[in-house]
Design a protein around this motif. Structure first.
Motif, PDB file in Angstrom:
ATOM      1  N   ALA A  51       0.847  -1.201   0.000  1.00  0.00           N
ATOM      2  CA  ALA A  51       0.000   0.000   0.000  1.00  0.00           C
ATOM      3  C   ALA A  51       0.879   1.247   0.000  1.00  0.00           C
TER       4      ALA A  51
ATOM      5  N   GLU B  80      -1.577   7.415   9.398  1.00  0.00           N
ATOM      6  CA  GLU B  80      -1.271   7.151   7.997  1.00  0.00           C
ATOM      7  C   GLU B  80       0.086   6.476   7.900  1.00  0.00           C
TER       8      GLU B  80
ATOM      9  N   VAL C 211       3.512   0.690   2.859  1.00  0.00           N
ATOM     10  CA  VAL C 211       3.454  -0.602   3.544  1.00  0.00           C
ATOM     11  C   VAL C 211       4.049  -1.607   2.566  1.00  0.00           C
TER      12      VAL C 211
ATOM     13  N   TRP D 184      -1.547   4.913   2.871  1.00  0.00           N
ATOM     14  CA  TRP D 184      -2.671   4.216   3.500  1.00  0.00           C
ATOM     15  C   TRP D 184      -3.137   5.036   4.689  1.00  0.00           C
TER      16      TRP D 184
ATOM     17  N   TYR E  84      -4.167  -1.432   9.943  1.00  0.00           N
ATOM     18  CA  TYR E  84      -3.844  -2.153   8.705  1.00  0.00           C
ATOM     19  C   TYR E  84      -3.800  -3.661   8.964  1.00  0.00           C
TER      20      TYR E  84
ATOM     21  N   HIS F 241      -6.108  -6.731   7.530  1.00  0.00           N
ATOM     22  CA  HIS F 241      -5.445  -7.782   6.744  1.00  0.00           C
ATOM     23  C   HIS F 241      -4.951  -8.856   7.711  1.00  0.00           C
TER      24      HIS F 241
ATOM     25  N   ALA G 174      -1.873   3.407  12.798  1.00  0.00           N
ATOM     26  CA  ALA G 174      -2.268   3.035  11.435  1.00  0.00           C
ATOM     27  C   ALA G 174      -1.850   1.595  11.141  1.00  0.00           C
TER      28      ALA G 174
ATOM     29  N   PHE H 284       6.325  -0.798   7.777  1.00  0.00           N
ATOM     30  CA  PHE H 284       5.566   0.438   7.666  1.00  0.00           C
ATOM     31  C   PHE H 284       6.598   1.555   7.579  1.00  0.00           C
TER      32      PHE H 284
ATOM     33  N   THR I 161      -6.007   6.162   7.678  1.00  0.00           N
ATOM     34  CA  THR I 161      -7.094   5.773   8.572  1.00  0.00           C
ATOM     35  C   THR I 161      -7.436   7.003   9.403  1.00  0.00           C
TER      36      THR I 161
END
Length: 105
Positions: free
Chosen positions: A34, A43, A47, A37, A87, A91, A83, A56, A39
């Motif tokens: 990603a 952020e 990723v 990314w 994430y 996932h 974040a 990250f 939220t």
């Protein structure tokens, strides 16, 4: 206060730095999962995953390496950690992997 043109230029420089970091990570064998990314709690700029490690990455485009490192405040570190938690929750197949937090300047 920055002008609109200065903000645009800083945004472009940041996006360019993120793209270069992605290419560097790919050359090192990472798969980009990603970019940017976001939220509500934080952020992650990038990723990435290589083997059993999820990374990250916070990217800072600054004039010097030291200035880039100094630009990552404790508040920003907390937001990246938050974040990352969101994430991983989104996932769950990645939950068993090791996590790492990097800064690329």
């Amino acid at each position: 206060m920055r002008t609109t043109a200065q903000r645009r230029q800083a945004f472009r420089a940041g996006r360019t730095a993120e793209t270069l970091c992605c290419w560097f990570l790919r050359l090192k064998g990472y798969r980009i999962l990603a970019r940017n990314w976001k939220t509500p709690v934080g952020e992650a700029d990038i990723v990435a995953r290589r083997g059993r490690v999820v990374v990250f990455v916070e990217v800072k485009a600054r004039a010097s390496h030291g200035a880039g490192i100094e630009a990552v405040s404790p508040k920003q570190r907390r937001r990246v950690r938050q974040a990352a938690a969101v994430y991983i929750a989104a996932h769950p197949t990645l939950a068993a992997l090791d996590m790492r937090f990097d800064v690329m300047t």
